[in-house]
Structures are given as structure tokens and as C-alpha cells.
Design an enzyme around this catalytic site. Structure first.
Site, mmCIF file in Angstrom:
data_model
loop_
_atom_site.group_PDB
_atom_site.id
_atom_site.type_symbol
_atom_site.label_atom_id
_atom_site.label_comp_id
_atom_site.label_asym_id
_atom_site.label_seq_id
_atom_site.Cartn_x
_atom_site.Cartn_y
_atom_site.Cartn_z
ATOM 1 N N GLU A 70 8.616 -58.560 61.970
ATOM 2 C CA GLU A 70 9.359 -59.815 61.854
ATOM 3 C C GLU A 70 9.225 -60.432 60.456
ATOM 4 O OE1 GLU A 70 11.556 -61.364 63.624
ATOM 5 O OE2 GLU A 70 11.530 -59.826 65.158
ATOM 6 N N TYR A 153 10.895 -69.866 64.383
ATOM 7 C CA TYR A 153 11.628 -68.647 64.726
ATOM 8 C C TYR A 153 10.674 -67.481 64.959
ATOM 9 C CZ TYR A 153 14.048 -64.290 64.299
ATOM 10 O OH TYR A 153 14.464 -63.003 64.545
ATOM 11 N N ASP A 171 17.859 -68.010 64.224
ATOM 12 C CA ASP A 171 17.873 -67.640 62.805
ATOM 13 C C ASP A 171 19.337 -67.515 62.382
ATOM 14 O OD1 ASP A 171 18.735 -65.338 63.996
ATOM 15 O OD2 ASP A 171 17.486 -63.990 62.814
#
Ligand code: SF4
Length: 366
Positions: A70, A153, A171
Site C-alpha cells: 500500500e 486511507y 483515494d
């Protein structure tokens, strides 16, 4: 490959160790947008089950591996990230390995991905996990979000993908999909719309047992179908519910935010060599790309007086945040500048700032 979370790990609040029980649906009528969001869920999940790309970090539920993916995926394309992620996971397979690695090794593994504060935050977070969580990746959204470099997020992505918790994600991809589906033409950075998008994303993820798959379906749809310029609406599983498509205003949604003007900067770098060696300098703390190595230059050190007719032997262009940088290399004699002599044949193993790496690659050294 299990793309969705096993059915024995429900995420809608029924699971006994879920720290965030979800209120059961009440008889109170939901606003139309929330009702519409709920209806999208089965189509998104079914599409994701058939069309999800086989990405290496989707073959695991290890929160550490998902966290690394991520963070790497912020500002970076999937195709670029794959080899970086694989190399990183081979070199530093656990939080412990990351916490104990030399900072230079971490920067070297990150070299070329840019936005290096991400790499430094990863290591700071690994130290925190060792100190506060006995080396176990935390499993609540709050504790995950308390780690350096993790915002709402990323905490939502790790919580949902690794722990199947009903945490929303918003996002750029999700903003694009939701604003188009719901026909919202306002500035998506505006607080009111932001709140609404988070609320819709929450409704979506709380409407299924498979939170991991639902959030990844949104990411995947944004990345592979609902492109910014030319979305493949014919392949979209929710096209019948898309307000932007119905009203033929896809090109207007999401509304463009005005970017700040970029500023041109010229930086002179100095190529100073001795037989088999080159003078390099480490960028100081507190500046962009701190800790990386570079040629001595007039951005982070004093300017050299160059002869009037001096011509650069190489030039590299680089854009970073709001700066368009032109970096020019001049071969100059050794005047006892501050720096460290490095063997030229070992330069490849040194973490070097991207623009300087570009410059070095275009110069014949030795
Ligand atoms: Fe995006 Fe087109 Fe699907 Fe609408 S129909 S969500 S614009 S891909």
C-alpha cells in the site's frame, strides 16, 4: 488464489474479535444514495471475483506485506511496484527485519520509487511496532493509523484487506468512481463532498461480509476500467447505475482541482574524481531525499566558481512536487570539498537520489 476473505472471517460486526461492531441495519429508511450504494455491492463483488488481477500482495493476508504494498502504491503504478515489492519482501520479510535493517539498506531498496519519506516512515513505524506491539502488526484501525506515514486511507486498506474489518477507503480511484456513479460535480477536495464520499464508502464496505474483496473491487475498478480520461464503460459492472454516463458528463467528473504552478530550478553538480573513486555527499537531515547520496552541488552545498566557458558534461531533468529541476554536471578539480570518496565500481550499491542517478548513468566514469 483466494481473492476474497474466507467465509469464516465475517466482517460485518458479527465476528467475536472484531473491535468495531457494526450496528445492525435498522428499520429507519436510508437516504437514496446509501440505498443505491448497497445495491452496487453484489455487482462489484461478482465482477471482482472474475476480473481481479493476480498481484503478488493479493496472495497473502500478512498485514506487513499488505502495508508495504500500500505504501509503495502511493503515487506509483502497479507495474513499477511489483519488482520493488518482491525485492523488498525477499530482503526484509518481516517487521523485525525492517526495524533492524540499516537505514541505508532501506533507502537502497526504495531507490527509484521517489517520495523517500515513505521509506523512512516505514522503518520508523517498524520500530514503533517492535516497541509498542511486541513486533506484531497491530490489528485495529486506530492502532494502525497511529503508525508514522499511515493516514485514513492506508489504515482502511490494511484493516480491510488483512483483517477483513469494515473500514472504508477513499483515494483517487474511489473518488473517481463514486463521484461518477453519483453524478457529483463539486470539487472532490471540498470538505462536504469528502465527508459524503467517506460515508458512501463506509456504506459499501459495511454491506458485505467480504470487506477485503469489496474495497479491492473499488481499487481494481478504478485502476482497470474507470480510467480518468477514457473509462471502459462497456466493461463496467455498475454502468447501469452510473449517473455521469447517463448524463454524458463523464469528462466533467470528478471536477478538476487547480494545481499550483511549477517552478523551474537550475542546480549545478560537480563531478570530482580520483583514480577509481568519485566524491559523493549525503543529503542532510531535514531536506527532501535526506540520507541519499548525490554529487556535490550548489543546492545543498556552496556553489563552485566555474570558468566562464564551462559547459555541462551531462544534464538530467526531474520534476518533484512543484519544482521542474534541471541538474547539470560539471567536471571540476578536487578543491578539498566536503564529501566522501566512493569506489566507482561500487556506486550501484549506494542509495543515490533519482536525478543524480540519472546524471551518473549518462556520464562515462573511471
Ligand atoms: Fe466509470 Fe463508466 Fe463505470 Fe461510470 S460506467 S463508473 S464512468 S467505468
Amino acid at each position: 488464489m483466494p481473492l476474497s476473505t474466507p467465509a469464516n472471517r465475517p466482517c460485518n460486526g458479527k465476528h467475536f474479535d472484531n473491535p468495531f461492531p457494526v450496528p445492525q441495519r435498522s428499520a429507519v429508511p436510508q437516504p437514496p444514495a446509501q440505498r443505491k450504494a448497497r445495491r452496487l455491492v453484489p455487482r462489484l463483488l461478482s465482477w471482482y471475483g472474475k476480473h481481479a488481477r493476480d498481484l503478488p500482495w493479493r496472495r497473502t493476508r500478512d498485514p506487513y506485506a499488505i502495508w508495504i504494498s500500500e505504501i509503495m502504491l502511493q503515487q506509483t503504478q502497479v507495474a513499477t511496484v511489483i519488482p520493488y515489492w518482491e525485492r523488498w519482501m525477499r530482503a526484509l520479510p518481516t517487521v523485525n527485519h525492517l526495524a533492524r535493517a540499516k537505514p541505508e539498506r532501506v533507502l537502497k531498496l526504495w531507490e527509484g520509487l521517489g517520495y523517500y519519506s515513505r521509506a523512512r516512515n516505514l522503518q520508523a513505524a517498524a520500530h514503533q511496532i517492535l516497541k509498542n506491539h511486541q513486533g506484531q502488526f497491530p490489528n485495529t484501525p486506530e492502532a494502525i493509523r497511529a503508525l508514522p506515514g499511515i493516514g485514513r486511507y492506508t489504515a482502511g486498506a490494511i484493516s480491510s484487506i488483512a483483517f477483513n474489518l469494515p473500514e472504508p477507503i477513499v483515494d483517487g480511484n474511489v473518488i473517481r468512481i463514486l463521484t461518477r456513479l453519483f453524478g457529483r460535480r463539486e470539487d472532490p477536495k471540498a470538505k462536504v463532498l469528502q465527508n459524503e464520499l467517506w460515508s458512501l464508502a463506509e456504506t459499501l464496505v459495511r454491506s458485505t461480509e467480504d470487506c477485503a474483496a469489496l474495497n479491492q473491487a473499488l481499487m481494481e475498478l478504478g485502476a482497470t476500467v474507470c480510467h480518468p480520461r477514457t473509462p471502459n464503460c462497456n466493461d463496467c459492472p455498475v454502468k447501469r447505475s452510473c449517473a455521469a454516463r447517463r448524463e454524458q458528463v463523464i469528462h466533467l467528473i470528478p471536477a478538476k482541482t487547480i494545481r499550483p504552478q511549477t517552478e523551474a530550478r537550475l542546480i549545478q553538480a560537480y563531478l570530482i574524481t580520483r583514480p577509481g573513486h568519485i566524491l559523493m555527499r549525503q543529503r542532510p537531515e531535514g531536506v527532501h531525499n535526506a540520507g541519499f547520496w548525490e554529487l556535490p552541488n550548489d543546492e545543498t552545498g556552496p556553489a563552485r566558481k566555474l570558468p566562464k566557458r564551462a559547459r555541462p558534461i551531462a544534464t538530467a531533468r526531474h520534476t518533484i512536487t512543484r519544482y521542474r529541476i534541471q541538474l547539470e554536471a560539471y567536471r571540476v578539480p578536487d578543491n578539498g570539498e566536503a564529501g566522501q570518496w566512493h569506489p566507482i565500481d561500487a556506486l550501484a550499491s549506494l542509495p543515490v537520489a533519482a536525478a543524480h542517478r540519472k546524471l551518473l548513468n549518462s556520464i562515462r566514469l573511471g
